[in-house]
Design a protein around this motif. Sequence first.
Motif, mmCIF file in Angstrom:
data_model
loop_
_atom_site.group_PDB
_atom_site.id
_atom_site.type_symbol
_atom_site.label_atom_id
_atom_site.label_comp_id
_atom_site.label_asym_id
_atom_site.label_seq_id
_atom_site.Cartn_x
_atom_site.Cartn_y
_atom_site.Cartn_z
ATOM 1 N N ARG A 300 0.837 -1.205 0.000
ATOM 2 C CA ARG A 300 0.000 0.000 0.000
ATOM 3 C C ARG A 300 0.874 1.259 0.000
ATOM 4 O O ARG A 300 0.568 2.248 -0.682
ATOM 5 C CB ARG A 300 -0.917 -0.015 1.225
ATOM 6 C CG ARG A 300 -1.741 1.270 1.422
ATOM 7 C CD ARG A 300 -2.697 1.499 0.269
ATOM 8 N NE ARG A 300 -3.503 2.699 0.466
ATOM 9 C CZ ARG A 300 -3.101 3.944 0.227
ATOM 10 N NH1 ARG A 300 -1.869 4.148 -0.232
ATOM 11 N NH2 ARG A 300 -3.912 4.960 0.412
ATOM 12 N N GLY A 304 0.154 2.588 -3.554
ATOM 13 C CA GLY A 304 -1.073 3.349 -3.356
ATOM 14 C C GLY A 304 -2.306 2.485 -3.513
ATOM 15 O O GLY A 304 -2.343 1.326 -3.102
ATOM 16 N N SER A 305 -3.335 3.027 -4.144
ATOM 17 C CA SER A 305 -4.617 2.325 -4.274
ATOM 18 C C SER A 305 -4.535 1.097 -5.177
ATOM 19 O O SER A 305 -5.418 0.233 -5.137
ATOM 20 C CB SER A 305 -5.688 3.279 -4.804
ATOM 21 O OG SER A 305 -5.308 3.799 -6.073
ATOM 22 N N GLN A 308 -5.042 -2.597 -3.729
ATOM 23 C CA GLN A 308 -6.299 -3.321 -3.576
ATOM 24 C C GLN A 308 -6.588 -4.193 -4.792
ATOM 25 O O GLN A 308 -7.171 -5.265 -4.659
ATOM 26 C CB GLN A 308 -7.437 -2.325 -3.338
ATOM 27 C CG GLN A 308 -7.295 -1.574 -2.024
ATOM 28 C CD GLN A 308 -8.480 -0.691 -1.724
ATOM 29 O OE1 GLN A 308 -9.581 -1.165 -1.490
ATOM 30 N NE2 GLN A 308 -8.264 0.626 -1.740
ATOM 31 N N GLY A 353 -9.810 -4.341 3.562
ATOM 32 C CA GLY A 353 -9.093 -3.206 2.995
ATOM 33 C C GLY A 353 -7.800 -2.883 3.713
ATOM 34 O O GLY A 353 -7.577 -3.310 4.844
ATOM 35 N N GLN A 356 -5.184 3.215 5.614
ATOM 36 C CA GLN A 356 -5.230 4.429 4.806
ATOM 37 C C GLN A 356 -4.438 5.526 5.518
ATOM 38 O O GLN A 356 -4.905 6.071 6.523
ATOM 39 C CB GLN A 356 -6.679 4.873 4.593
ATOM 40 C CG GLN A 356 -7.542 3.856 3.864
ATOM 41 C CD GLN A 356 -7.108 3.636 2.427
ATOM 42 O OE1 GLN A 356 -6.389 4.458 1.849
ATOM 43 N NE2 GLN A 356 -7.537 2.533 1.841
ATOM 44 N N ASP A 360 -1.080 10.993 1.931
ATOM 45 C CA ASP A 360 -0.861 9.889 0.994
ATOM 46 C C ASP A 360 0.124 10.235 -0.118
ATOM 47 O O ASP A 360 -0.118 9.943 -1.281
ATOM 48 C CB ASP A 360 -2.207 9.466 0.398
ATOM 49 C CG ASP A 360 -2.215 7.995 -0.004
ATOM 50 O OD1 ASP A 360 -1.202 7.320 0.219
ATOM 51 O OD2 ASP A 360 -3.238 7.535 -0.541
#
Length: 391
Positions: A300, A304-305, A308, A353, A356, A360
């Motif tokens: 992560r 980053g995103s 997922q 998930g 976070q 970021d």
Amino acid sequence: MDGPDSSAVGRHWYSSANDDAADPPDEGPPLERIESTFVVSETRREGETLLYVGTPLVSPESMMRELWSVFREAGYEARLTVRDGRYVIVAEPTRLGIGGIPWTNILLFVATVVSTLFAGSMWYYIDPFSNPTEIWRAWPFTAAILGVLGVHEMGHYLMSRYHRVSASLPYFIPIPTLIGTMGAVIKMKGRMPNRKALFDIGAAGPLAGLVATVGVISVGLHLPPVTVPDALLNNPNTVEIQLGYPPLLEFLASAFDQPLYRNNPARDVNPVVIGGWVGLFVTFLNLIPVGQLDGGHILRSMAGSVQQTIAAIVPGALFALAGYLYYVGDHSLNTVTIWGFWGLITLFVAAAGPAQPVHDEPLDPKRFALGAVTFGVGLLCFTPVPVMIVG
């Protein structure tokens, strides 16, 4: 939100007559630092928790990204909730210390010492039922396992303290298995400030644990092997448990020119090596890049995103590995169940998930490179058939 209640113990309200501004509580950040993005109409104190009722001037997400750091500087962990249609910032004191005697951690550790002694006695061919007073002789096995697990979790804990993220001490998990434990965990209580902290905390455990594991294996390879009792060798009903050795263990055995006794049914490696094997297996499992496993934290912070998307593939890959070993590799159901089990675990972990981070921003190149190396080393801890039951 309930109205002011002067009879409630530990609750205090502060508000202005026109309800357009509020007097600040004694603790917490100054209101002028908050009201650049959040107009406060009321403040409330419940014990040590501070509540700020008001109206965001920007989007709630942008507001909390800015105010989280403001509260953190004042020693509070802040989160935004909605109560009775009004926005409320809930600020709880950040606790980085232990805070009293951690009895739960201590009791679980003692229970895990007992359970690993019990499991380890069988690796030394000591019958724990006939000779319960002899299980203490398995202490090297217990020390090896608890050592690698403890160093792994303390790597997370110390790096959490460095980045001022609240975390618990390790909780060891005793369970009657071949190794006497399901590992250890720490509970993260605060949000990750940024990708740098997320990476450092996620990578510190596997890297620290791996150093300890290499040390344990190196010692274990030089300890005398265990002799299999003749009664077991000559018993046709004996069930044999065979461990699959990952590449890193094979490399260390070759580097030290020490045998692993694969072709010698009368000898087994010293159980301290088994403790190191546990460390390697735990390292691989923790580096699976899903959810809030260590590998999920690292990926992560690196990707980053996109993490997922990758995490969504992992459960299917583990189920496919189990199917391949069963249908193509002709392994028993007992052998492949472990990957089906972890396929289910990663399915739920991925659905929950990843962590976070509040800020970021992309990870710096040095940490990105270290992350790639960490995943590469994790692959050296993988073996497709970790445990095989024969007989």
